[in-house]
Design a protein around this motif. Sequence first.
Motif, PDB file in Angstrom:
ATOM      1  N   SER A 118       5.697  -8.609  22.858  1.00  0.00           N
ATOM      2  CA  SER A 118       5.798  -9.329  21.582  1.00  0.00           C
ATOM      3  C   SER A 118       5.595  -8.397  20.397  1.00  0.00           C
ATOM      4  N   LEU A 119       6.171  -8.779  19.280  1.00  0.00           N
ATOM      5  CA  LEU A 119       6.053  -8.016  18.036  1.00  0.00           C
ATOM      6  C   LEU A 119       4.947  -8.593  17.176  1.00  0.00           C
ATOM      7  N   LYS A 120       4.012  -7.739  16.760  1.00  0.00           N
ATOM      8  CA  LYS A 120       2.953  -8.192  15.870  1.00  0.00           C
ATOM      9  C   LYS A 120       3.515  -8.351  14.462  1.00  0.00           C
ATOM     10  N   ILE A 121       3.258  -9.510  13.875  1.00  0.00           N
ATOM     11  CA  ILE A 121       3.776  -9.811  12.544  1.00  0.00           C
ATOM     12  C   ILE A 121       2.757  -9.369  11.492  1.00  0.00           C
ATOM     13  N   SER A 122       3.235  -8.608  10.523  1.00  0.00           N
ATOM     14  CA  SER A 122       2.390  -8.165   9.408  1.00  0.00           C
ATOM     15  C   SER A 122       3.024  -8.651   8.108  1.00  0.00           C
ATOM     16  N   GLU A 123       2.374  -8.359   6.999  1.00  0.00           N
ATOM     17  CA  GLU A 123       2.934  -8.757   5.707  1.00  0.00           C
ATOM     18  C   GLU A 123       4.279  -8.079   5.452  1.00  0.00           C
ATOM     19  N   LYS A 124       4.466  -6.907   6.039  1.00  0.00           N
ATOM     20  CA  LYS A 124       5.748  -6.212   5.889  1.00  0.00           C
ATOM     21  C   LYS A 124       6.879  -7.039   6.481  1.00  0.00           C
ATOM     22  N   GLU A 125       6.675  -7.544   7.715  1.00  0.00           N
ATOM     23  CA  GLU A 125       7.703  -8.378   8.351  1.00  0.00           C
ATOM     24  C   GLU A 125       7.925  -9.669   7.566  1.00  0.00           C
ATOM     25  N   ILE A 126       6.834 -10.230   7.045  1.00  0.00           N
ATOM     26  CA  ILE A 126       6.945 -11.480   6.294  1.00  0.00           C
ATOM     27  C   ILE A 126       7.802 -11.282   5.048  1.00  0.00           C
ATOM     28  N   LYS A 127       7.646 -10.153   4.382  1.00  0.00           N
ATOM     29  CA  LYS A 127       8.441  -9.867   3.186  1.00  0.00           C
ATOM     30  C   LYS A 127       9.931  -9.774   3.510  1.00  0.00           C
ATOM     31  N   GLU A 128      10.244  -9.411   4.743  1.00  0.00           N
ATOM     32  CA  GLU A 128      11.637  -9.250   5.144  1.00  0.00           C
ATOM     33  C   GLU A 128      12.287 -10.556   5.593  1.00  0.00           C
ATOM     34  N   PHE A 129      11.484 -11.626   5.735  1.00  0.00           N
ATOM     35  CA  PHE A 129      12.076 -12.912   6.063  1.00  0.00           C
ATOM     36  C   PHE A 129      13.017 -13.330   4.938  1.00  0.00           C
ATOM     37  N   PRO A 130      14.200 -13.886   5.220  1.00  0.00           N
ATOM     38  CA  PRO A 130      15.123 -14.320   4.156  1.00  0.00           C
ATOM     39  C   PRO A 130      14.458 -15.301   3.200  1.00  0.00           C
ATOM     40  N   TRP A 131      14.727 -15.134   1.906  1.00  0.00           N
ATOM     41  CA  TRP A 131      14.061 -15.961   0.891  1.00  0.00           C
ATOM     42  C   TRP A 131      14.367 -17.444   1.070  1.00  0.00           C
ATOM     43  N   TRP A 132      15.603 -17.746   1.455  1.00  0.00           N
ATOM     44  CA  TRP A 132      15.978 -19.156   1.597  1.00  0.00           C
ATOM     45  C   TRP A 132      15.283 -19.802   2.782  1.00  0.00           C
ATOM     46  N   GLN A 133      14.969 -19.014   3.814  1.00  0.00           N
ATOM     47  CA  GLN A 133      14.185 -19.541   4.930  1.00  0.00           C
ATOM     48  C   GLN A 133      12.758 -19.851   4.474  1.00  0.00           C
ATOM     49  N   LYS A 134      12.235 -18.994   3.603  1.00  0.00           N
ATOM     50  CA  LYS A 134      10.892 -19.240   3.065  1.00  0.00           C
ATOM     51  C   LYS A 134      10.858 -20.526   2.253  1.00  0.00           C
ATOM     52  N   VAL A 135      11.907 -20.731   1.431  1.00  0.00           N
ATOM     53  CA  VAL A 135      11.988 -21.943   0.610  1.00  0.00           C
ATOM     54  C   VAL A 135      12.079 -23.179   1.499  1.00  0.00           C
ATOM     55  N   MET A 136      12.973 -23.124   2.496  1.00  0.00           N
ATOM     56  CA  MET A 136      13.123 -24.254   3.405  1.00  0.00           C
ATOM     57  C   MET A 136      11.828 -24.520   4.175  1.00  0.00           C
ATOM     58  N   GLY A 137      11.137 -23.460   4.533  1.00  0.00           N
ATOM     59  CA  GLY A 137       9.874 -23.606   5.236  1.00  0.00           C
ATOM     60  C   GLY A 137       8.823 -24.306   4.397  1.00  0.00           C
ATOM     61  N   ARG A 138       8.757 -23.935   3.104  1.00  0.00           N
ATOM     62  CA  ARG A 138       7.775 -24.564   2.213  1.00  0.00           C
ATOM     63  C   ARG A 138       8.093 -26.039   1.999  1.00  0.00           C
ATOM     64  N   ILE A 139       9.378 -26.347   1.844  1.00  0.00           N
ATOM     65  CA  ILE A 139       9.772 -27.752   1.684  1.00  0.00           C
ATOM     66  C   ILE A 139       9.483 -28.523   2.974  1.00  0.00           C
ATOM     67  N   GLY A 140       9.816 -27.900   4.094  1.00  0.00           N
ATOM     68  CA  GLY A 140       9.574 -28.552   5.382  1.00  0.00           C
ATOM     69  C   GLY A 140       8.114 -28.829   5.650  1.00  0.00           C
ATOM     70  N   ARG A 141       7.232 -28.002   5.093  1.00  0.00           N
ATOM     71  CA  ARG A 141       5.796 -28.226   5.266  1.00  0.00           C
ATOM     72  C   ARG A 141       5.359 -29.559   4.689  1.00  0.00           C
ATOM     73  N   ILE A 142       6.025 -29.982   3.609  1.00  0.00           N
ATOM     74  CA  ILE A 142       5.644 -31.231   2.945  1.00  0.00           C
ATOM     75  C   ILE A 142       6.069 -32.441   3.764  1.00  0.00           C
ATOM     76  N   PHE A 143       7.343 -32.433   4.216  1.00  0.00           N
ATOM     77  CA  PHE A 143       7.897 -33.626   4.842  1.00  0.00           C
ATOM     78  C   PHE A 143       7.974 -33.545   6.365  1.00  0.00           C
ATOM     79  N   GLY A 144       7.766 -32.342   6.909  1.00  0.00           N
ATOM     80  CA  GLY A 144       7.895 -32.179   8.356  1.00  0.00           C
ATOM     81  C   GLY A 144       6.848 -32.918   9.160  1.00  0.00           C
ATOM     82  N   THR A 145       5.764 -33.322   8.523  1.00  0.00           N
ATOM     83  CA  THR A 145       4.713 -34.039   9.250  1.00  0.00           C
ATOM     84  C   THR A 145       5.060 -35.495   9.500  1.00  0.00           C
ATOM     85  N   LEU A 146       6.102 -36.002   8.824  1.00  0.00           N
ATOM     86  CA  LEU A 146       6.429 -37.426   8.932  1.00  0.00           C
ATOM     87  C   LEU A 146       7.287 -37.737  10.145  1.00  0.00           C
TER      88      LEU A 146
END
Length: 536
Positions: free
Chosen positions: A507-535
């Motif tokens: 497995s690959l250890k995830i650091s802040e460097k890898e997180i910065k490389e995540f696509p921005w639109w995936q980050k946006v979708m992830g944040r939105i999903g955090r709000i409504f994904g629990t329903l």
Amino acid sequence: MAEKTKRHRNKKKRDKAILRPRKHSLINRTFLTQGAITLLLILIQIAFIVLAVIYLINEFILIMMLIDFILVLVVIFAILRRPGDISYKIAWITTVAILPVFGSLLYVWVRMFPNTKIIIKRYNKRIEETKEVLPQNVEIVKRMKEDYPTYGGVFAALYEQTAAPVNANQKLTHYKVGEDAYPYMLEALENAKEFVFLEYFIIAGGKMFGEIIEILRRKVKEGVEVRLIYDGLNHLTSVPRNYHRHLRKTGIKVKVFAPLSSSVSPYQNNRDHRKLFIVDGKVAFTGGINLADEYINEIDRFGYWKDTVVKIEGDAVNTMTAQFLQMWSILGKDRKKPMELEKYMRENKVEEEINNYLVPYIDLPDNKMAISEQLFVSQIAQAHKYVHVFTPYLVMSESLRKEIIFAAKRGLEVIIIMPSTPDKRLPFWVARSYYKKLIKEGVQIYEYTPGFMHAKATITDDEFVNTGSVNYDFRSLFLNYENGIIVADKDYAKTVEADFQECLEQSLKISEKEIKEFPWWQKVMGRIGRIFGTLF
């Protein structure tokens, strides 16, 4: 005379000429005056109507806004009063705030619709009936509390909610992947003499399920009782809608949990995610795998499919048999019939001495105790060396997230292995949206590079393991029907931990460097999903 007559005639003409305009002028002025007045009255009427409409609209809007405001307040108050995770409440409050009428009515519909409550009530009744057949073993509980003072209480507490007694001296076999377990599952079926009970979230045509069905058909002809429960979503994804009828023609007894229908009900959001494989009341399998080819790596869907299975031999199999029969008895016409638990209970004493304790547990939707969540929280809270987690999803409740972080703050080694290739993109993006906070607080996150991590296990301190169908997400913790086992067994825990360490190396250890490389639109979708994904 002629001139006089001519003047008279002209005078008359002039008179007519004079009279006609005067008469015409009078009529015209009268008409114009009446028209003006009429027009004025019409304009006044129109103005009055417009003003009245504007007034009424404003009044209506004000009234509707007032009603809407009161409705929102009442619903938000109801949401806050209801027991549950804060993330779940925030999701509902956000929905109600953005779409007041729709959100409020949706919440009322979900909370007030009786189907889910009726099914849960029916299931809880079966749990109470099970207690008459499977009593708690006081001596085993006493012995466990002496060996594990804090965990003993946790294990024993499960009985009240699930009718699952504490078992001791159980034989456990850990399989690192589905293809390792599969031959032993087939062997168990081939050796079946009395009954086979299977309950799975996913079934799909192919090598695995095809070979299982062939054996089950033969066993039916040999007089073995075969029952199968599968979730109704399979009719949408993997099997024909009438598939259960075809199986019944072969002699296999089949029930479909929450089959899809034209009627819309909140209980359709509660799925049967359990995995139970029981033969003759002597041997049982559970874990992450379903009955489809990707789970034994017969086909490649998301890279290498990593899953785990546990084989159980001993008295705990009786509990799992009862759990299957509980579900069977609440579906269809059998809900009015007795479960006949005694008919399927067996003496399962393990010959060898094994120093362990085990409870097979279940969890129901809308359970105020949130059993799965409480077990994870208790296990992590009592750890004093490490917390290691396999999970395909990471949308944790607030309580579980806080306990994970606090464990890291206490100086424990806290490692979570996630997949690098997701089977569902949005939940994966939501999970990644939590990485930065968790890593910052000392939690180590790894992603399994060979493919999809579908295993579900929490290992602590080379002593305790919680494994089964439950994921670290809201759907498993609060919405689905789930099953698992919680084990106090040093040898078994070390075996599962060795498997964890093997996966860690891949497995690959995830650091802040890898997180910065995540696509921005995936980050946006992830944040939105955090709000409504629990329903949902």
